[in-house]
Write a protein that holds these residues in place. Structure first.
Motif, PDB file in Angstrom:
ATOM      1  N   GLU A   2       1.044  -1.515  -0.079  1.00  0.00           N
ATOM      2  CA  GLU A   2       0.240   0.120   0.765  1.00  0.00           C
ATOM      3  C   GLU A   2       0.977   1.070  -0.142  1.00  0.00           C
ATOM      4  O   GLU A   2       1.718   1.726   0.405  1.00  0.00           O
ATOM      5  N   THR A   3       0.673   1.897  -1.182  1.00  0.00           N
ATOM      6  CA  THR A   3       1.411   3.481  -1.408  1.00  0.00           C
ATOM      7  C   THR A   3       0.520   4.338  -0.654  1.00  0.00           C
ATOM      8  O   THR A   3       1.133   5.081   0.012  1.00  0.00           O
ATOM      9  N   ILE A   5      -0.878   5.712   2.566  1.00  0.00           N
ATOM     10  CA  ILE A   5      -0.514   5.546   4.022  1.00  0.00           C
ATOM     11  C   ILE A   5      -0.704   7.260   3.949  1.00  0.00           C
ATOM     12  O   ILE A   5       0.109   8.117   3.618  1.00  0.00           O
ATOM     13  N   THR A  48       1.070   0.072  11.178  1.00  0.00           N
ATOM     14  CA  THR A  48       0.172  -0.027  10.004  1.00  0.00           C
ATOM     15  C   THR A  48       1.217   0.514   8.574  1.00  0.00           C
ATOM     16  O   THR A  48       0.671   0.187   7.479  1.00  0.00           O
ATOM     17  N   ARG A  51       2.262  -3.470   8.085  1.00  0.00           N
ATOM     18  CA  ARG A  51       1.218  -3.368   7.262  1.00  0.00           C
ATOM     19  C   ARG A  51       0.989  -3.790   5.287  1.00  0.00           C
ATOM     20  O   ARG A  51       0.699  -4.143   5.147  1.00  0.00           O
ATOM     21  N   ALA A  52       1.748  -1.727   5.607  1.00  0.00           N
ATOM     22  CA  ALA A  52       1.873  -1.904   4.504  1.00  0.00           C
ATOM     23  C   ALA A  52       3.092  -1.994   3.924  1.00  0.00           C
ATOM     24  O   ALA A  52       3.054  -1.316   2.492  1.00  0.00           O
ATOM     25  N   TRP A  54       5.663  -1.216   4.630  1.00  0.00           N
ATOM     26  CA  TRP A  54       6.992   0.373   4.768  1.00  0.00           C
ATOM     27  C   TRP A  54       8.471  -0.342   5.632  1.00  0.00           C
ATOM     28  O   TRP A  54       9.402   0.253   5.309  1.00  0.00           O
TER      29      TRP A  54
END
Length: 111
Positions: A2-3, A5, A48, A51-52, A54
């Protein structure tokens, strides 16, 4: 990964610590001390980011009895996370940069 954020100032503080040295593993309490954020703020941000994709985490490889403390969860920023964090922090910095004001010339007028 996921980018998209939302990089708030609090998220930015944590990302900045990771970007100071991409190779340096960090642990939660250290991040709390460096950013001044309480655990109720720092750990949800770390979750968070993990999960993404990063950051990644793992349990520290120490013997708690020998170390005299429990194992820590160690966090490291991923290469993609570092690249995305840099882009997002630059955008955040740009968003908060004050507008340029024209400079007055000695003879009057602006430049």
């Amino acid at each position: 990964m996921e980018t998209d954020i939302s990089v708030t100032p609090k998220v930015a503080q944590i990302l900045k610590v990771f970007l100071e040295d991409h190779e340096q593993p960090r642990y939660g309490f250290e991040l709390m001390q460096l950013t001044g954020q309480p655990s109720g703020t720092a750990y949800p941000i770390l979750a968070t980011l993990e999960r993404a994709g990063w950051i990644e985490s793992r349990q520290e490889d120490v013997d708690p009895a020998k170390a005299g403390r429990p194992r820590r969860r160690i966090y490291v920023i991923t290469p993609d996370g570092a690249a995305l964090a840099t882009i997002k922090l630059e955008a955040l910095s740009e968003a908060y940069r004050p507008p340029m004001r024209p400079q007055l010339r000695p003879q009057g007028g602006t430049t």
